[in-house]
Design a protein around this motif. Structure first.
Motif, short mmCIF file in Angstrom:
data_model
loop_
_atom_site.label_atom_id
_atom_site.label_comp_id
_atom_site.label_asym_id
_atom_site.label_seq_id
_atom_site.Cartn_x
_atom_site.Cartn_y
_atom_site.Cartn_z
N ASP A 19 20.36 13.68 -17.98
CA ASP A 19 20.62 13.18 -16.63
C ASP A 19 22.12 13.14 -16.34
N GLN A 20 22.94 12.94 -17.37
CA GLN A 20 24.39 12.96 -17.18
C GLN A 20 24.86 14.38 -16.86
N LYS A 21 24.30 15.37 -17.55
CA LYS A 21 24.65 16.76 -17.27
C LYS A 21 24.21 17.15 -15.87
N ALA A 22 23.02 16.73 -15.48
CA ALA A 22 22.54 17.02 -14.13
C ALA A 22 23.46 16.40 -13.09
N TRP A 23 23.93 15.18 -13.35
CA TRP A 23 24.85 14.51 -12.42
C TRP A 23 26.16 15.29 -12.33
N MET A 24 26.71 15.69 -13.49
CA MET A 24 27.97 16.45 -13.49
C MET A 24 27.79 17.78 -12.75
N ASP A 25 26.68 18.46 -13.00
CA ASP A 25 26.41 19.73 -12.30
C ASP A 25 26.38 19.51 -10.79
N ARG A 26 25.72 18.43 -10.36
CA ARG A 26 25.63 18.14 -8.93
C ARG A 26 27.01 17.83 -8.35
N MET A 27 27.81 17.06 -9.06
CA MET A 27 29.16 16.71 -8.59
C MET A 27 30.03 17.97 -8.48
N ILE A 28 29.87 18.89 -9.42
CA ILE A 28 30.63 20.15 -9.36
C ILE A 28 30.18 20.97 -8.16
N GLN A 29 28.87 21.10 -7.96
CA GLN A 29 28.35 21.87 -6.83
C GLN A 29 28.80 21.27 -5.50
#
Length: 77
Positions: A19-29
């Motif tokens: 879930d942390q990786k998904a959050w980081m991916d979303r923040m980058i996008q």
């Protein structure tokens, strides 16, 4: 800390929760993890910059806390 790459870096493996990786991916996008002006970076570099910034902030906070504690000790004397 120099965030623009003039400081030598060491490579480490970092494990984060899915879930942390998904959050980081979303923040980058969404552009919420900033890319330097005029630059483009690979996603891995953005992860690295974000983690280095967190570490930098933690180190600065630790220095601030140590200074406050030293100041308190001086006041007690």
């Amino acid at each position: 800390m120099d965030m623009m790459g003039r400081v030598g870096l060491v490579e480490i493996s970092v494990l984060i929760a899915p879930d942390q990786k998904a959050w980081m991916d979303r923040m980058i996008q969404e552009g919420k993890i900033a890319i330097p002006p005029g630059g483009t970076l690979e996603k891995g570099s953005l992860y690295s910059m974000f983690i280095r910034l967190l570490l930098h902030n933690a180190m600065e906070e630790q220095k601030r806390q140590e200074a406050l504690e030293a100041e308190d000790e001086d006041d007690d004397e």
